[in-house]
Design a protein around this motif. Structure first.
Motif, PDB file in Angstrom:
ATOM      1  N   LEU A  14      65.123  43.703  14.679  1.00  0.00           N
ATOM      2  CA  LEU A  14      66.494  43.462  13.981  1.00  0.00           C
ATOM      3  C   LEU A  14      66.072  42.686  12.770  1.00  0.00           C
ATOM      4  O   LEU A  14      66.684  42.953  11.730  1.00  0.00           O
ATOM      5  N   GLU A  15      65.098  42.199  12.463  1.00  0.00           N
ATOM      6  CA  GLU A  15      64.552  41.772  11.155  1.00  0.00           C
ATOM      7  C   GLU A  15      63.963  42.717  10.384  1.00  0.00           C
ATOM      8  O   GLU A  15      63.382  42.267   9.335  1.00  0.00           O
ATOM      9  N   LYS A  16      63.816  43.895  10.765  1.00  0.00           N
ATOM     10  CA  LYS A  16      63.296  44.965  10.009  1.00  0.00           C
ATOM     11  C   LYS A  16      61.608  44.731   9.754  1.00  0.00           C
ATOM     12  O   LYS A  16      61.280  45.042   8.445  1.00  0.00           O
ATOM     13  N   LYS A  17      61.083  44.083  10.624  1.00  0.00           N
ATOM     14  CA  LYS A  17      59.710  43.844  10.392  1.00  0.00           C
ATOM     15  C   LYS A  17      58.981  45.071  11.035  1.00  0.00           C
ATOM     16  O   LYS A  17      59.331  45.771  11.824  1.00  0.00           O
ATOM     17  N   PRO A  18      57.532  45.335  10.443  1.00  0.00           N
ATOM     18  CA  PRO A  18      57.129  46.568  10.807  1.00  0.00           C
ATOM     19  C   PRO A  18      56.361  46.052  12.304  1.00  0.00           C
ATOM     20  O   PRO A  18      56.167  44.898  12.691  1.00  0.00           O
ATOM     21  N   LEU A  19      56.355  47.023  13.145  1.00  0.00           N
ATOM     22  CA  LEU A  19      55.787  46.928  14.414  1.00  0.00           C
ATOM     23  C   LEU A  19      54.387  48.107  14.816  1.00  0.00           C
ATOM     24  O   LEU A  19      54.501  48.673  14.070  1.00  0.00           O
ATOM     25  N   SER A 106      56.225  62.580   7.436  1.00  0.00           N
ATOM     26  CA  SER A 106      54.686  62.445   7.418  1.00  0.00           C
ATOM     27  C   SER A 106      54.309  60.903   7.715  1.00  0.00           C
ATOM     28  O   SER A 106      52.955  60.878   8.033  1.00  0.00           O
ATOM     29  N   PHE A 107      55.204  59.919   7.768  1.00  0.00           N
ATOM     30  CA  PHE A 107      54.723  58.723   7.896  1.00  0.00           C
ATOM     31  C   PHE A 107      53.883  58.047   7.251  1.00  0.00           C
ATOM     32  O   PHE A 107      53.416  57.043   7.074  1.00  0.00           O
ATOM     33  N   ALA A 108      53.890  58.780   5.647  1.00  0.00           N
ATOM     34  CA  ALA A 108      52.956  58.213   4.742  1.00  0.00           C
ATOM     35  C   ALA A 108      53.713  56.793   4.213  1.00  0.00           C
ATOM     36  O   ALA A 108      54.734  57.023   3.729  1.00  0.00           O
ATOM     37  N   GLY A 109      53.020  55.838   4.087  1.00  0.00           N
ATOM     38  CA  GLY A 109      53.717  54.475   3.516  1.00  0.00           C
ATOM     39  C   GLY A 109      54.464  53.859   4.640  1.00  0.00           C
ATOM     40  O   GLY A 109      55.438  53.087   4.380  1.00  0.00           O
ATOM     41  N   TYR A 110      54.611  54.419   5.832  1.00  0.00           N
ATOM     42  CA  TYR A 110      55.441  54.126   6.740  1.00  0.00           C
ATOM     43  C   TYR A 110      55.126  52.621   7.496  1.00  0.00           C
ATOM     44  O   TYR A 110      54.059  52.279   7.623  1.00  0.00           O
ATOM     45  N   PRO A 111      56.010  51.733   7.733  1.00  0.00           N
ATOM     46  CA  PRO A 111      55.713  50.361   8.177  1.00  0.00           C
ATOM     47  C   PRO A 111      55.099  50.274   9.425  1.00  0.00           C
ATOM     48  O   PRO A 111      54.540  49.419   9.778  1.00  0.00           O
ATOM     49  N   HIS A 112      55.615  51.270  10.224  1.00  0.00           N
ATOM     50  CA  HIS A 112      55.311  51.154  11.770  1.00  0.00           C
ATOM     51  C   HIS A 112      54.004  52.092  12.232  1.00  0.00           C
ATOM     52  O   HIS A 112      53.596  53.119  11.309  1.00  0.00           O
ATOM     53  N   THR A 113      53.348  51.461  13.239  1.00  0.00           N
ATOM     54  CA  THR A 113      52.038  52.137  13.756  1.00  0.00           C
ATOM     55  C   THR A 113      52.361  52.403  15.069  1.00  0.00           C
ATOM     56  O   THR A 113      52.652  51.355  16.310  1.00  0.00           O
TER      57      THR A 113
END
Length: 514
Positions: A14-19, A106-113
């Motif tokens: 909900l808080e848009k934090k990386p996961l 491509s998930f480049a620069g994407y916050p989630h892993t």
């Protein structure tokens, strides 16, 4: 669904934090869950040769601190994506959409892993023996998938130990048990594919026959008991239970059955697509949406209450989790008998022990799968494996206030119905000693190739500092096994001359007497 940890995971969404999502499991995880973001960098999966205590973990354990620092050090690396149509990438793209974030293909620069540490034919004991090689202490969600490989006899205990370990990681992650149990295995865990009866029922869509031949819609026993014991502290999804209503209505998302599963265990995979994988991802998204809906009326928990009491453990410290592909691990290897080698291995493989990333037997497709291990196919082949280096003995001797204690070696090996034979622990060398022991991987053969584990005690001798320090080695020798049942084949073809070591670890329970 899980209580406190799941609620905190929902608030992070909900808080848009990386996961950070971690998936552990067997061949389904390895082959179909995929990975995303920085989690696709293979060097992130290497273990740390640090002592790992049983839970509850302290904040100062070296492997935990180094694991976080190691991941942070490569955070600026270009993120990559593996199998974008598979479960974890689809799941994280959907989560990003729930957060209102732009999803990059491509998930480049994407916050989630999403980190995938699944290994085919393994069980929860694999992670328990080498937690530093598989676990990430700052994971937000851990997905556990061992429905096919867990044995009824030991599965409940090992699954409970694993869940206890995960619940006590410093990040206190949400834990989701993902039950991908097989269609074609009955209550005695006997597979029904040899006579193609299960395959015919998959093709015919005969649900009643499938229910008789496999526990369709019933939660795997191991998972059921763990969920019950932990009283909601972990979430659970049974794939069959979720699919049954769709199957009964002949919904195209679950019909025909042969569009979902090829052999009763693994999803059907055509042209890089996995239809069942989209359903898996939908289930994960559905679980997340439900968690978010329940979390909207709550405030983010500032802390998570202590988990339920841990399952009893022996307080062991994992001193070393061996890398069998490392040349320094192999002190020496001697050739076995080329003449006694099974015909299919002659002129194909060496007569000594060697490391391979792939299976030696099976179809061409099966041989392309990743199943690393140290293997021998020539009876009599001998290998000396370094269990503990002199430097580690000195270091860990100081760490545990001396070398007194109960030392144990765990050896994981491949057990299968075909081809595999036996290996003998021929004793230990150097600063340690151990008894001889035969490990016959052909006994009580499983329906499918699985990992099994044997343990033996290790005695560490004391050596004056004035003398040259010695390592501790275990000596393993390949033995041939001949099948007993009569058939039309020659005696030569009946010989089983393969043995594959999947993992070796050393642990010690500190002595309480001085």
């Amino acid at each position: 669904m899980g209580k406190h940890a799941t609620e905190r995971f929902a608030h992070k969404v909900l808080e848009k934090k990386p996961l950070k999502v971690l998936a552990v499991g067997g061949s389904n995880t390895e082959s179909f869950f995929g990975c995303a973001g920085l989690g696709c960098d293979s060097y992130l999966r290497g273990g740390m040769n640090e002592p790992v205590h049983s839970p509850p973990f302290s904040d100062v354990e070296p492997w935990l601190a180094k694991r976080v620092a190691f991941f942070s050090a490569v955070a600026a690396a270009h993120a990559r994506l593996h199998s974008e149509d598979y479960i974890l990438p689809v799941f994280l793209r959907e989560v990003a959409a729930l957060q209102g974030l732009n999803s990059n293909a491509s998930f480049a620069g994407y916050p989630h892993t999403a980190i995938n540490v699944g290994v085919g034919a393994t069980s929860p004991l694999t992670v328990l023996n080498c937690p530093g090689a598989y676990l990430y202490p700052d994971a937000d969600l851990v997905i556990v998938e061992y429905g096919v490989n867990s044995s009824v006899e030991d599965g409940v205990h090992h699954m409970r130990y694993l869940v206890d370990t995960l619940l006590r990681l410093p990040s206190r992650p949400a834990v989701l048990l993902f039950d991908v149990n097989a269609w074609c295995i009955n209550s005695d865990r006997i597979r029904h594919t040899e006579n193609n009866a299960c395959r015919r029922n998959l093709e015919d869509g005969n649900l009643e026959n499938l229910k008789r031949e496999g526990e369709v819609g019933i939660m795997t026993e191991e998972f059921s008991k763990v969920v019950e014991a932990l009283d909601g502290e972990v979430a659970h999804y049974s794939v069959k239970r979720a699919l049954m209503p769709l199957m009964e209505q002949h919904d195209e998302r679950a019909w025909p059955l042969t569009s979902l599963t090829q052999d009763g265990i693994h999803p059907f995979h055509v042209s890089g697509k996995c239809k069942l994988c989209s359903l898996y991802a939908d289930m994960l998204v559905g679980w997340t949406k439900l968690a978010i809906e329940q979390a909207r009326s709550t405030t983010p928990p500032s802390s998570i209450p202590p988990p339920p009491p841990a399952a009893p453990r022996d307080g062991a410290i994992t001193v070393n989790c061996l890398n069998l592909s490392d040349k320094e691990t192999i002190a020496y290897t001697h050739d076995g008998s080329y003449e006694q080698m099974a015909p299919q291995y002659r002129d194909q493989h060496p007569a000594n022990w060697f490391f391979t990333k792939h299976p030696l037997d099976g179809t061409d497709e099966q041989k392309r799968r990743t199943k690393p291990g140290l293997v021998a196919v020539a009876p009599g082949a001998k290998v000396g494996i370094t269990l503990i280096t002199p430097q580690m003995l000195e270091h860990h001797g100081e760490l545990i206030d001396g070398l007194d204690g109960a030392w144990t070696v765990s050896i994981s090996y491949l057990a299968a119905k075909d081809h595999v034979g036996a290996a003998r622990i021929d004793g230990c060398e150097g600063v340690c000693s151990c008894d001889s022991m035969l490990i016959d991987a052909s006994l009580d053969p499983p329906a499918t190739a699985v990992e099994r584990t044997r343990e033996f005690s290790l005695k560490i001798g004391r050596r004056p500092r004035s003398l040259q320090p010695l390592p501790c080695l275990v000596v393993v020798r390949l033995e041939s096994v001949t099948t007993k049942q009569p058939d039309a084949q020659s005696a030569e073809n009946k010989a089983k001359t393969k043995f594959k070591l999947l993992g070796v670890s050393v642990s010690v329970v500190r002595s309480t007497t001085n």
